[in-house]
Each structure stands twice: as C-alpha cells, then as structure tokens.
Design a protein around this motif. Structure first.
Motif, PDB file in Angstrom:
ATOM      1  N   CYS A   1     -12.755 -13.814 -29.227  1.00  0.00           N
ATOM      2  CA  CYS A   1     -13.222 -14.995 -29.969  1.00  0.00           C
ATOM      3  C   CYS A   1     -12.108 -15.486 -30.891  1.00  0.00           C
ATOM      4  CB  CYS A   1     -14.434 -14.629 -30.834  1.00  0.00           C
ATOM      5  SG  CYS A   1     -15.916 -14.378 -29.858  1.00  0.00           S
TER       6      CYS A   1
ATOM      7  N   SER B   1     -12.261 -16.109 -34.067  1.00  0.00           N
ATOM      8  CA  SER B   1     -12.344 -15.277 -35.279  1.00  0.00           C
ATOM      9  C   SER B   1     -13.661 -14.519 -35.144  1.00  0.00           C
ATOM     10  CB  SER B   1     -12.374 -16.145 -36.549  1.00  0.00           C
ATOM     11  OG  SER B   1     -13.544 -16.942 -36.529  1.00  0.00           O
TER      12      SER B   1
ATOM     13  N   CYS C   1     -17.336 -13.676 -36.395  1.00  0.00           N
ATOM     14  CA  CYS C   1     -18.412 -14.118 -37.290  1.00  0.00           C
ATOM     15  C   CYS C   1     -18.880 -12.920 -38.120  1.00  0.00           C
ATOM     16  CB  CYS C   1     -19.608 -14.641 -36.493  1.00  0.00           C
ATOM     17  SG  CYS C   1     -19.184 -15.934 -35.328  1.00  0.00           S
TER      18      CYS C   1
ATOM     19  N   TYR D   1     -21.717 -11.985 -38.993  1.00  0.00           N
ATOM     20  CA  TYR D   1     -22.958 -11.337 -38.541  1.00  0.00           C
ATOM     21  C   TYR D   1     -22.802 -10.702 -37.153  1.00  0.00           C
ATOM     22  CZ  TYR D   1     -23.092 -15.720 -36.003  1.00  0.00           C
ATOM     23  OH  TYR D   1     -22.742 -16.771 -35.203  1.00  0.00           O
ATOM     24  N   CYS D   2     -21.580 -10.781 -36.578  1.00  0.00           N
ATOM     25  CA  CYS D   2     -21.399 -10.358 -35.182  1.00  0.00           C
ATOM     26  C   CYS D   2     -21.494  -8.837 -35.030  1.00  0.00           C
ATOM     27  CB  CYS D   2     -20.043 -10.826 -34.666  1.00  0.00           C
ATOM     28  SG  CYS D   2     -19.793 -10.361 -32.943  1.00  0.00           S
TER      29      CYS D   2
ATOM     30  N   GLY E   1     -18.357 -12.386 -26.808  1.00  0.00           N
ATOM     31  CA  GLY E   1     -17.216 -13.238 -26.700  1.00  0.00           C
ATOM     32  C   GLY E   1     -17.428 -14.751 -26.450  1.00  0.00           C
TER      33      GLY E   1
ATOM     34  N   ARG F   1     -17.695 -21.355 -29.140  1.00  0.00           N
ATOM     35  CA  ARG F   1     -16.995 -21.951 -30.289  1.00  0.00           C
ATOM     36  C   ARG F   1     -16.468 -23.338 -29.906  1.00  0.00           C
ATOM     37  NH1 ARG F   1     -15.030 -18.697 -34.360  1.00  0.00           N
ATOM     38  NH2 ARG F   1     -16.174 -16.749 -34.431  1.00  0.00           N
TER      39      ARG F   1
HETATM   40  S1  SF4 Z   1     -21.110 -13.838 -32.824  1.00  0.00           S
HETATM   41 FE1  SF4 Z   1     -20.385 -14.647 -30.872  1.00  0.00          FE
HETATM   42  S2  SF4 Z   1     -18.860 -16.191 -31.437  1.00  0.00           S
HETATM   43 FE2  SF4 Z   1     -19.167 -14.911 -33.252  1.00  0.00          FE
HETATM   44  S3  SF4 Z   1     -17.580 -13.316 -33.090  1.00  0.00           S
HETATM   45 FE3  SF4 Z   1     -19.432 -12.505 -32.141  1.00  0.00          FE
HETATM   46  S4  SF4 Z   1     -19.240 -12.945 -29.980  1.00  0.00           S
HETATM   47 FE4  SF4 Z   1     -17.766 -14.266 -31.075  1.00  0.00          FE
END
Ligand code: SF4
Length: 493
Positions: free
Chosen positions: A171, A173, A175, A177-178, A227, A262
């Motif tokens: 990705c 960057s 997130c 909460y990821c 991803g 994204r």
């Molecule tokens: S939540 Fe989705 S977009 Fe954000 S870092 Fe994780 S995999 Fe990537």
C-alpha cells in the motif's frame, strides 16, 4: 473478572459474551468457585439433572442471578444458549446497554441464518433469532434481507465452481486501523522487492491454474485484494493478467474485481490495462470524504483525489464501482460521516460498503476500548443514517459480516444497486465454494461440496518469507489435487 463455569464447558462462548461488555478487562476462567472477597465475578452453572441453568453476576458488590428451565429434550447446545442468554440479560442490566446482535457470535451470521431458514422456515427462523439469540428486530430484518438476496445469487453457482484470490500486499502508506499484512511502499527495500514478488506469484498462478484444469474446476470470480493492487505499475499489472489468462479457462468467469483501494494509486494508464483485461468491478475506497479524518487515519490522499479517480474510472468505461466507507473513525463526527455517505451516493457509486471500525491488536490504533457507551450510541446513529440514505437511493443490503472488536459490536454491510452485488464477497463470506488463493498472506480454502468440509492451506504471511521460501509455497499447491482426489465429484453434477 473471574468466570466460573460450573458443570459445563461453555467458557468459550461465555467469555466472548463478557468481552462484549468489558473488552479491556482480563477474564480468568475457573471450574470451581473459590472467590476472593470483593472481586467481580460471573458464575455459569448447568444443573443437568434438574434441567436448569443459573447465571450469576457480581460486578460492584451486588449479586444478581437469573435461572432458566430447560425442556426435557434440550441438549448441551440448548443449555449453552440459555445460559448465555441469561448471562447476557444480566450484563445488559449491569451496563445499561443492549448489543443489537444479542448472543449471536461469529463473523458469518448468514451461514446460521440460511441453515435456520432451511430447517425451520422463514418466520420461525426469524423468531428464533429474536427470541432465542436475542438479536434486535432491526438486525434480524437486515440479516434476513441479506440472506434472501444471496439465495438468488448462490443458486446460480454450480458445484465445480471456485474463485481465485490474488494478494498484492503493498500500500502507499499504512492506515492506522489496518490489521492486514500490508507493507508500505514508502520503504525502498519494499519497492525493490515488488518485481521479484510478482514474478514468483505468476509462477504460483501457473501452478494453481494447472491444478484447477486437472480437477475440472470452473472459475467463477477473480478478486485482486491485499493491500492495494493498483500500487503495481502498468507493466507488472499486465504481467499478472497475462499469467492469469494463460493459466485459467476464463470462459466461465462471471466477475473480475480489482481493489483500487487508494485513489492516489489510480492513473489513466493503469485503468486502461484493467479495462483491456476485462476487469468488471473496481473498488475505489475513500473510507471518508473528510480530509482531516483521512489524515488522522494515515491515508495520504484527499477526498478530491477520490473524486478524480472515480471520474477517470467512469471515463475509462467502468460501470460497476464500489466505495468503502468506515463508521466510527478517529475524529469522525456524525455530521462528517453523514456527509461522506451523501458524497458517495451523489457521485453514483454502484455499491457502497459500510464498515464499522474494528480496533485490532495488530493495528497502530491498538485495541483501546471499543465499547464506551457514547461511542456505541454514536456508531449506531451513524449506521442508521447510512441505512436511511442508502435505501432512499435504491441501494439494498447484499452481504453482511461481523468483526471482533468492532465499535459497539456492530456489523459491516455491503449495499448495492440492483445487479451490482459483488459475487466474490458473497461466495467468500458464505463459504459456498473453494477459493484458490495466491500471493503472500493468501489463504486457500478447499471445500468439499458434498459434506461442506473446508480445509485451509496458508501461504506465508509476509512478502519476504514468500520470496525466500517460495519452493515451500509451490509444494503446498499439491494439496489442491490431493484434496479433490479425495473428496470431489470428478464430472458428477
Ligand atoms: S487498510 Fe487497506 S489500504 Fe489501508 S494499509 Fe491496510 S490494506 Fe492498505
């Protein structure tokens, strides 16, 4: 808190129930009552001989008990359900809060609902959910509406069908909460590793395709996730598509989704490649249309980039575009969430998935309490607002799942306009057929359609392991043919 499970083995279910109300509290499970003075406790007792269950709760020095009588033909699972129900009611009273999903646990309510509908019929199944599992009438209605929509879609899927999942765990960057295994491409080492990752994954795709052909499987849907698959440059996207089309028979394919999660990874050139290879559904995920909220959750794009990416995708000819939004994000107000839903509706997305923020241990946000009363009330209000706006704009719920640690124990719901439902989401969530998965972090699920038995084959989680131990990944692919050799139909229909 101490949970005493007396004459029963229901601790897993009951501990989960306590966590619903006390997500951050340490829970100790014991089999014999040996109370410390003043320590909070719950007692769950099963008196099999006299057909009774007893739930007792003592949180602040005031002990309360609820007893339920079992029917003569009730078994262990009925005793467990009734004991959980009694404890649930005591907890609701204690915390002045009633979770809408009652004692229904598990991420896939649809599976249970479908089996109840089959065995009891529609009305009795609905009554069972509200009266026995203590699910609120509104969530019961929602779950049954989803089940009915899915029934139509699942009926069109055949025994030999399967889905293919392509994992691109990178990705722009991360997130906050990821909790997925996704790596930020802000690291030069990660960027450098991507071409090698793609090359190896193409080899895994070839081997997977061979197994699918040998076992006469029919490919019904493909889903690129991770991803953010659109971090790949056009040349690498093309390479993966070529590997897929050379390895699989695509004549039975009904849907090809690519997560372009994204907006800042979407370019005209990439969209042309996706179009050329028949991508039928695109997911552009704003999560929020509030730039302050986006910044707070570690996403480096703005809401205007989402609008631009959406326009580019429409201009490129995509006629099925999804948007993911999240309720209860840090710094989000009801007003900003409502504006985000309105923006997605006004832009004309074909489907909108409303997630509830889940705070997982492996995310940067951590697990900080998900169940503050006011947070729960706010989340409920957001979800209600989303539902009202979406229904008014002709979106209907078509898939639903729940995550542990979700704010207020609420759900994630996919809403779609007619005929714009994502098949893969339904197949995967209802576990109706095998999913052959490739790439780091991917999990292949092999399903025997006769017995329903499911076997999982895990790939290595991280791209560096995937690359350095790739031979082992290839070896694991042998399990596909072994499985189908043991369980499957071979031409039977
Ligand atoms: S939540 Fe989705 S977009 Fe954000 S870092 Fe994780 S995999 Fe990537």
């Amino acid at each position: 808190m101490t949970l005493y499970c007396i004459d029963n083995d229901f601790q897993y279910e009951l501990e989960g129930l306590l966590r619903l109300f006390m997500p951050d509290e340490k829970i100790i499970v014991l089999k014999d009552v040996c109370q410390e003075p003043n320590a909070p406790y719950a007692i769950a007792r099963y008196d099999k001989k006299n057909c009774r269950v007893f739930a007792t709760l003592n949180k602040d020095g005031c002990e309360r008990e609820l007893t339920k009588t079992l029917n003569n033909n009730d078994g262990e699972s009925d005793a467990e359900r009734k004991l959980a129900g009694a404890l649930f009611l005591l907890l609701c009273e204690e915390f002045s809060f009633r979770p809408k999903w009652g004692i229904l646990t598990g991420v896939r309510p649809g599976k249970l609902i479908n089996s109840l509908r089959k065995s009891l019929g529609e009305k009795a199944a609905e009554d069972y959910l509200t009266n026995e599992l203590l699910v609120s009438p509104e969530k019961t209605r929602l779950a049954f509406e989803v089940a009915r929509t899915q029934e139509r879609i699942l009926a069109s899927s055949c025994r030999e069908s399967f889905s293919l999942y392509i994992s691109i765990p990178f990705c722009p960057s991360r997130c906050t909460y990821c909790s997925f295994v996704s790596h930020s491409i802000s690291s030069p080492a990660i960027i450098k590793s991507i071409p090698e990752y793609v090359d190896l994954m193409c080899r895994e795709i070839a081997l997977t395709g061979k197994a699918a052909r040998e076992n006469k499987l029919r490919l019904e849907s493909i889903y690129w996730g991770g991803g953010t698959p659109t971090v790949l440059e056009p040349l690498l996207l093309r390479k993966v598509f070529e590997a897929i089309s050379q390895s699989f028979d695509l004549s039975t394919l009904r849907e090809l989704t690519v997560e372009a999660g994204r907006p800042d990874t979407i370019t005209k050139e990439k969209l042309l490649v996706l179009n050329e290879y028949g991508v039928s559904r695109l997911s552009i995920n704003p999560q929020s249309f509030n730039d302050d909220v986006l910044k707070a959750i570690g996403r480096h794009h703005t809401s205007s980039q989402t609008v631009l990416a959406y326009k580019l995708a429409r201009e490129a000819g995509f006629n099925n575009i999804n948007a993911d939004l999240i309720a209860a994000l840090p710094g989000q107000t009801h007003e900003s969430f409502e504006k985000s839903v309105k923006a997605a509706v006004d832009m004309g997305f074909d489907s909108i998935t409303i997630h509830t923020l889940a705070k997982k241990r492996s995310s940067a946000l951590g697990t900080e309490t998900a169940l503050f009363a006011e947070k729960t009330v706010l989340t409920a209000k957001m979800l209600k607002t989303a539902e009202t706006l979406l229904r008014k704009a002709s979106y209907r719920p078509y898939y639903l799942y729940r995550q542990s640690k979700a704010s207020g124990n609420y759900e994630n719901v996919g809403w779609a306009k007619e005929e714009k439902e994502c098949l893969y989401n339904i197949f995967m969530m209802e576990e109706c057929h095998s999913v052959l998965a490739v790439g780091a972090g991917a999990v292949t699920k092999l399903k025997d359609p006769s017995s329903g038995y499911i076997e999982r084959v895990n790939n290595f989680k991280y791209p560096y392991e995937y690359i350095s131990r790739f031979d082992e990944i290839l070896m694991r692919k042998n399990r596909i043919s072994e499985f189908y050799g043991t369980y499957f139909i071979k031409g039977e229909n």
